[in-house]
Enzyme design. Sequence first.
Site, PDB file in Angstrom:
ATOM      1  N   GLU A   1       0.826  -1.211   0.000  1.00  0.00           N
ATOM      2  CA  GLU A   1       0.000   0.000   0.000  1.00  0.00           C
ATOM      3  C   GLU A   1       0.861   1.263   0.000  1.00  0.00           C
ATOM      4  O   GLU A   1       0.507   2.267  -0.621  1.00  0.00           O
ATOM      5  CB  GLU A   1      -0.951   0.002   1.196  1.00  0.00           C
TER       6      GLU A   1
ATOM      7  N   HIS B   1       1.738   2.425  -3.406  1.00  0.00           N
ATOM      8  CA  HIS B   1       0.703   3.249  -4.042  1.00  0.00           C
ATOM      9  C   HIS B   1       0.769   4.691  -3.534  1.00  0.00           C
ATOM     10  O   HIS B   1       0.529   5.643  -4.285  1.00  0.00           O
ATOM     11  CB  HIS B   1      -0.677   2.663  -3.763  1.00  0.00           C
TER      12      HIS B   1
END
Length: 629
Positions: free
Chosen positions: A159, A162
Amino acid sequence: MNFFEHQANARRASARLVFLFALAVLGIVVAVDLAAWLVMPSWRMLALTSGVTLTVILFGSLYRIASLGGGGESVAQQMGGTLVPADTTDLSLRRLRNVVEEIAIASGVPVPKLYVLEDEAGINAFAAGFSTSDAVVAVTRGALERLNRDELQGVIAHEFSHILNGDMRLNVRLIGVLFGILMIGLIGRKVLLYGRFGGGRNKNAGALLIAALVAMVVGYIGLFFGRMIKAGVSRSRERLADASAVQFTRQTAGLAGALKKIAGLEEGSRLSQRGDAEEVSHMLFGEGLGFSGLFATHPPLLERIRALEPGFRGDQLERLKAEWTAAPPDGLREDVALGLAEGAGALPGAAQQMRVSPPQVAAQVAMPASDDYRRADAIVGAMPEALRDLARDRDAVMPLLFALLLAVDDDVLDLQRRDIAARLGDAVADHAVRIHQQLVADLHPMLRLPLAALAFPVLRLRPRPQLDAFLDAVQAVAKADGAISLFEYCLARLLTVQVRESLDPSRYARFGRRKPGNVRNEFATLLAVVAHCGNDNELAARRAYLAGLQRVLPRDHLPYAPPAAGVQALDAVWEPLDALDPLAKQAMVEAVTDAISNDGRVSVAEAELLRTICGVLHCPLPPMLEQPA
């Protein structure tokens, strides 16, 4: 591919998104016009239906984008997320917070807010926001319960990829854009749902219901286009995020283990709130809707696992399914069995000077190397526990940050205390002075900015009027003695940028397009300040300045002229330089590094200045530079 190339790709993806959105809108308009032509073959009717359709789509997108103006927090709350308290005593939540804090510090970004989707038994997670200052990371309760620490670390590292590479900003915008495409179908559904109640009293009810049915059909066309766009944008980015997570965490077992549990457990990665999951499916760690094939937003699980463990076979997955059906995995128990404790080592690289090279620093931006996670663990462990507790305390976070700025000289300290008291009260001022005494005794200078990063998510919880008063007090404290030191400027500028962006995240979300030649004077000012701050004599400073200028503007002849305002002259350069094209920012980072390291050494103060420049210009740099001297 480095951070700047990822950013350039993200900018191109934004352009592709606009193009695909235009194609989807065209398809919807054609479908509506065709239906209208079959009912009433009139060019005037076609013009009317086209105008109405375009207006509905446009205003639907604008409305949804505006509703997400609060950034990542808006997305997490709309998904039903529960904020994780900084002082939580829940073991699984504390483990999550520790993992996220370590990865944030290793990445050189503020610690994001944490949310948990308590009602979701599947294993999933997402990152949302417009920038690192308003980012949130949300995980499902299933991920907390089923994953061990290594697996959770792999998911969170995925994550963070991202967050760092620009995917997060694109994903939030994609939610708003696709909502407009679905608006026609949503209107038709509502009319069909409620129109039947007036059917017996309204002679036009039949025609209205037929129009609603047509709108529903058109809505499915929009849904088709929306899912195609999400699948096209998302799949390649998920592969890159998996690769980045492995590079970051130094091992494949954690991420592969999380993917195996998704594939082997009945709940998988599906979300029960399917309506909301449709909107965010492209942001999730795993497939939230269970799609495969054309509409899948993620590569097949077996493909993702084999990319990490090439020898993994389907029959091994079947054995895991049988094992977990009989006894579902418990992440915390696995931690105990595997010996995955929260320990931390000594602070590495605590020397006062380091050696760096421009390409090496540019390569580190938002791309943590294999040792950065270990170093971040050691950095957090080297902080006194009492200070870490203060960073997570809502009432102590402002005094703690003020304490980092307070002077050792008693006269200046008294002036600073008065500035704080005048804006936030005596209690905050006195608390800051007490913490300052503890900082002087216990905190290594290299830990100051990482400690501020730990405190940031709690600072964001304060009401906006208090944050405005806080920023005003920060500037007053930094300038209390009529001058501003390099560290005071660095911390004050980082706090100002991060707080302002967290208060109004969508305003600061953009990909720059400027080229170096358009900001010559700003480059000259930046390099002059860097050279002047890092060298004791003018000749050495001039050499450092010219070294940096040669790297970014080799054909220009801008004389070395240190600004009279000193480091505060940088206030005028931030906005123009932040608007640079991503690859131009890479040249800028290399130029600044060249100027700083021209004498062969980088002091702690220079490293903090470099990190501040990178942080303010959205090029996050890990807290420990390579090659300690």
